[in-house]
Design a protein around this motif. Structure first.
Motif, PDB file in Angstrom:
ATOM      1  N   GLY A   1      -2.281   2.527  -8.819  1.00  0.00           N
ATOM      2  CA  GLY A   1      -1.714   1.795  -9.939  1.00  0.00           C
ATOM      3  C   GLY A   1      -2.524   0.591 -10.371  1.00  0.00           C
ATOM      4  O   GLY A   1      -3.466   0.149  -9.697  1.00  0.00           O
ATOM      5  N   THR A   2      -2.131   0.035 -11.489  1.00  0.00           N
ATOM      6  CA  THR A   2      -2.830  -1.086 -12.108  1.00  0.00           C
ATOM      7  C   THR A   2      -3.001  -2.263 -11.152  1.00  0.00           C
ATOM      8  O   THR A   2      -2.042  -2.728 -10.534  1.00  0.00           O
ATOM      9  CB  THR A   2      -2.046  -1.565 -13.338  1.00  0.00           C
ATOM     10  N   GLY A   3      -4.233  -2.721 -11.013  1.00  0.00           N
ATOM     11  CA  GLY A   3      -4.518  -3.914 -10.219  1.00  0.00           C
ATOM     12  C   GLY A   3      -4.474  -3.722  -8.720  1.00  0.00           C
ATOM     13  O   GLY A   3      -4.624  -4.701  -7.980  1.00  0.00           O
ATOM     14  N   ALA A   4      -4.272  -2.516  -8.252  1.00  0.00           N
ATOM     15  CA  ALA A   4      -4.181  -2.289  -6.801  1.00  0.00           C
ATOM     16  C   ALA A   4      -5.553  -2.426  -6.152  1.00  0.00           C
ATOM     17  O   ALA A   4      -6.588  -2.128  -6.764  1.00  0.00           O
ATOM     18  CB  ALA A   4      -3.605  -0.907  -6.514  1.00  0.00           C
ATOM     19  N   LYS A   5      -5.548  -2.865  -4.900  1.00  0.00           N
ATOM     20  CA  LYS A   5      -6.780  -3.027  -4.131  1.00  0.00           C
ATOM     21  C   LYS A   5      -6.673  -2.164  -2.872  1.00  0.00           C
ATOM     22  O   LYS A   5      -5.732  -2.310  -2.090  1.00  0.00           O
ATOM     23  CB  LYS A   5      -6.999  -4.492  -3.714  1.00  0.00           C
ATOM     24  N   VAL A   6      -7.629  -1.293  -2.693  1.00  0.00           N
ATOM     25  CA  VAL A   6      -7.706  -0.456  -1.491  1.00  0.00           C
ATOM     26  C   VAL A   6      -8.982  -0.883  -0.776  1.00  0.00           C
ATOM     27  O   VAL A   6     -10.089  -0.642  -1.272  1.00  0.00           O
ATOM     28  CB  VAL A   6      -7.728   1.036  -1.841  1.00  0.00           C
ATOM     29  N   LEU A   7      -8.825  -1.518   0.388  1.00  0.00           N
ATOM     30  CA  LEU A   7      -9.943  -2.234   0.994  1.00  0.00           C
ATOM     31  C   LEU A   7     -10.262  -1.718   2.386  1.00  0.00           C
ATOM     32  O   LEU A   7      -9.360  -1.472   3.195  1.00  0.00           O
ATOM     33  CB  LEU A   7      -9.609  -3.733   1.083  1.00  0.00           C
ATOM     34  N   GLY A   8     -11.553  -1.585   2.660  1.00  0.00           N
ATOM     35  CA  GLY A   8     -12.005  -1.240   4.001  1.00  0.00           C
ATOM     36  C   GLY A   8     -12.197   0.246   4.201  1.00  0.00           C
ATOM     37  O   GLY A   8     -11.880   1.079   3.346  1.00  0.00           O
ATOM     38  N   ASN A   9     -12.713   0.567   5.363  1.00  0.00           N
ATOM     39  CA  ASN A   9     -12.981   1.960   5.730  1.00  0.00           C
ATOM     40  C   ASN A   9     -11.684   2.612   6.193  1.00  0.00           C
ATOM     41  O   ASN A   9     -11.448   2.808   7.389  1.00  0.00           O
ATOM     42  CB  ASN A   9     -14.043   1.999   6.832  1.00  0.00           C
ATOM     43  N   ILE A  10     -10.812   2.920   5.236  1.00  0.00           N
ATOM     44  CA  ILE A  10      -9.529   3.532   5.519  1.00  0.00           C
ATOM     45  C   ILE A  10      -9.440   4.864   4.785  1.00  0.00           C
ATOM     46  O   ILE A  10     -10.222   5.148   3.872  1.00  0.00           O
ATOM     47  CB  ILE A  10      -8.360   2.615   5.112  1.00  0.00           C
ATOM     48  N   HIS A  11      -8.480   5.667   5.196  1.00  0.00           N
ATOM     49  CA  HIS A  11      -8.301   6.988   4.591  1.00  0.00           C
ATOM     50  C   HIS A  11      -6.950   7.046   3.899  1.00  0.00           C
ATOM     51  O   HIS A  11      -5.915   6.777   4.502  1.00  0.00           O
ATOM     52  CB  HIS A  11      -8.400   8.087   5.650  1.00  0.00           C
ATOM     53  N   ILE A  12      -6.972   7.422   2.638  1.00  0.00           N
ATOM     54  CA  ILE A  12      -5.753   7.615   1.856  1.00  0.00           C
ATOM     55  C   ILE A  12      -5.548   9.121   1.714  1.00  0.00           C
ATOM     56  O   ILE A  12      -6.405   9.823   1.184  1.00  0.00           O
ATOM     57  CB  ILE A  12      -5.871   6.950   0.466  1.00  0.00           C
ATOM     58  N   GLY A  13      -4.420   9.613   2.201  1.00  0.00           N
ATOM     59  CA  GLY A  13      -4.169  11.051   2.232  1.00  0.00           C
ATOM     60  C   GLY A  13      -3.951  11.666   0.861  1.00  0.00           C
ATOM     61  O   GLY A  13      -3.934  10.974  -0.173  1.00  0.00           O
ATOM     62  N   ASP A  14      -3.756  12.960   0.862  1.00  0.00           N
ATOM     63  CA  ASP A  14      -3.514  13.699  -0.386  1.00  0.00           C
ATOM     64  C   ASP A  14      -2.141  13.341  -0.962  1.00  0.00           C
ATOM     65  O   ASP A  14      -1.195  13.044  -0.236  1.00  0.00           O
ATOM     66  CB  ASP A  14      -3.578  15.207  -0.138  1.00  0.00           C
ATOM     67  N   ASN A  15      -2.059  13.400  -2.296  1.00  0.00           N
ATOM     68  CA  ASN A  15      -0.787  13.227  -3.008  1.00  0.00           C
ATOM     69  C   ASN A  15      -0.141  11.864  -2.750  1.00  0.00           C
ATOM     70  O   ASN A  15       1.087  11.740  -2.725  1.00  0.00           O
ATOM     71  CB  ASN A  15       0.201  14.337  -2.625  1.00  0.00           C
ATOM     72  N   VAL A  16      -0.959  10.853  -2.560  1.00  0.00           N
ATOM     73  CA  VAL A  16      -0.455   9.495  -2.314  1.00  0.00           C
ATOM     74  C   VAL A  16      -0.384   8.745  -3.639  1.00  0.00           C
ATOM     75  O   VAL A  16      -1.258   8.870  -4.498  1.00  0.00           O
ATOM     76  CB  VAL A  16      -1.368   8.747  -1.322  1.00  0.00           C
ATOM     77  N   ARG A  17       0.682   7.952  -3.785  1.00  0.00           N
ATOM     78  CA  ARG A  17       0.837   7.074  -4.951  1.00  0.00           C
ATOM     79  C   ARG A  17       0.841   5.625  -4.465  1.00  0.00           C
ATOM     80  O   ARG A  17       1.637   5.269  -3.592  1.00  0.00           O
ATOM     81  CB  ARG A  17       2.137   7.391  -5.692  1.00  0.00           C
ATOM     82  N   ILE A  18      -0.045   4.810  -5.027  1.00  0.00           N
ATOM     83  CA  ILE A  18      -0.156   3.402  -4.656  1.00  0.00           C
ATOM     84  C   ILE A  18       0.320   2.564  -5.828  1.00  0.00           C
ATOM     85  O   ILE A  18      -0.196   2.670  -6.941  1.00  0.00           O
ATOM     86  CB  ILE A  18      -1.597   3.045  -4.274  1.00  0.00           C
ATOM     87  N   GLY A  19       1.329   1.729  -5.577  1.00  0.00           N
ATOM     88  CA  GLY A  19       1.922   0.933  -6.642  1.00  0.00           C
ATOM     89  C   GLY A  19       0.989  -0.135  -7.176  1.00  0.00           C
ATOM     90  O   GLY A  19       0.048  -0.571  -6.516  1.00  0.00           O
ATOM     91  N   GLY A  20       1.263  -0.562  -8.394  1.00  0.00           N
ATOM     92  CA  GLY A  20       0.458  -1.582  -9.041  1.00  0.00           C
ATOM     93  C   GLY A  20       0.414  -2.883  -8.254  1.00  0.00           C
ATOM     94  O   GLY A  20       1.423  -3.315  -7.691  1.00  0.00           O
ATOM     95  N   ASN A  21      -0.772  -3.488  -8.192  1.00  0.00           N
ATOM     96  CA  ASN A  21      -1.019  -4.775  -7.517  1.00  0.00           C
ATOM     97  C   ASN A  21      -0.801  -4.732  -6.007  1.00  0.00           C
ATOM     98  O   ASN A  21      -0.748  -5.781  -5.361  1.00  0.00           O
ATOM     99  CB  ASN A  21      -0.151  -5.886  -8.124  1.00  0.00           C
ATOM    100  N   SER A  22      -0.686  -3.546  -5.439  1.00  0.00           N
ATOM    101  CA  SER A  22      -0.590  -3.445  -3.985  1.00  0.00           C
ATOM    102  C   SER A  22      -1.955  -3.710  -3.360  1.00  0.00           C
ATOM    103  O   SER A  22      -2.996  -3.539  -3.999  1.00  0.00           O
ATOM    104  CB  SER A  22      -0.101  -2.049  -3.572  1.00  0.00           C
ATOM    105  N   VAL A  23      -1.941  -4.126  -2.098  1.00  0.00           N
ATOM    106  CA  VAL A  23      -3.170  -4.334  -1.340  1.00  0.00           C
ATOM    107  C   VAL A  23      -3.068  -3.464  -0.087  1.00  0.00           C
ATOM    108  O   VAL A  23      -2.283  -3.769   0.815  1.00  0.00           O
ATOM    109  CB  VAL A  23      -3.375  -5.812  -0.962  1.00  0.00           C
TER     110      VAL A  23
END
Length: 261
Positions: free
Chosen positions: A129-151
């Protein structure tokens, strides 16, 4: 896949994801997210074939015209859609799966604490989502939704929804999640979360108070039973000492007669 087929596929992706999309010709001319993605293809090729300086310069030219900064070394999957695009940053060692959607202001970056693989890996069909930050050597799985401005600084399993700062799993497989446990051995990041630590301490304190209250209630019950036992024994001894003309037991009510005048 050829260049023309890729362009057609990406335009179809825009039509499927953006209700404001118009004709294919307008999409081709007016979507900077597509332009940034298409320009990344030759930049990545140059990077992989040793012309890294030229690739880096071209990526900055693309950034100037589109507002999207994608490092030439980043690996992008098919049908990536960057909506509105402005302010999106994709780091050097980022890997993005197929059918992902990124909105404006998204950062797929590092934390500055690592070398080597230091940016996130996104699975397939991930929405950030808008403004979200995904930081570091991490793994985001399939079919994941990340909300706006989340870290997000921790791995996320498949089929989850993540919101908040820091990001927490609130839904998994469509079901509400009240608390989420993480396997520390799977994480490459070790960033403190003072809010979570305070929450854990508060929950532990509440649980300790509840246990203490239960113990005190049990002690009060025991004392009440002991008092009744002692009263009964005292009444019994009184009856034995005075015969049948004894006063009633403490728990018996006495009848009060009016005085004779």
């Amino acid at each position: 896949m050829g260049a023309i087929a890729t362009v057609r596929e990406d335009i179809a992706t825009v039509k499927a994801n953006d209700p404001a999309a118009q004709s294919s010709f307008v999409i081709f001319l007016s979507y900077p997210g597509l332009h940034a993605k298409w320009m990344h293809t030759p930049e990545h090729w140059l990077w992989e074939h040793g012309a890294r300086g030229l690739a880096r310069v071209l990526s900055q030219v693309t950034r100037f015209f589109t507002g999207v900064e994608i490092h030439p070394a980043a690996q992008l999957g098919r049908r990536l859609f960057i909506d509105h695009a402005m302010g999106v940053v994709i780091g050097e060692t980022t890997i993005v799966g197929d059918d992902c959607v990124l909105y404006q202001g998204v950062t797929l970056g590092g934390t500055g604490n690592e070398s080597g693989k230091r940016h996130p890996t996104l699975g397939n069909n991930v929405t950030v989502g808008t403004g979200a930050k995904v930081l570091g050597n991490i793994h985001i799985g399939d079919n994941v939704r990340i909300g706006g401005n989340s870290v997000v600084v921790k791995d996320v399993p498949n089929n989850c929804t993540v919101v908040g700062i820091p990001g927490r799993v609130v839904k998994r497989n469509g079901c509400r999640v009240m608390s989420e446990s993480f396997d520390a051995s799977c994480h490459r990041e070790n960033m403190p979360d003072p809010v979570e630590e305070d929450s854990i301490m508060n929950r532990e304190g509440i649980a300790g108070n509840a246990r203490r209250i239960a113990e005190l209630e049990a002690q009060v019950t025991e004392l009440e039973a002991l008092v009744k036992t002692l009263e009964g024994e005292e009444w019994t001894r009184g009856r034995k000492g005075q015969g049948d003309k004894t006063s009633p037991a403490p728990h018996e009510k006495r009848e009060l007669k009016p005085p004779v005048r």
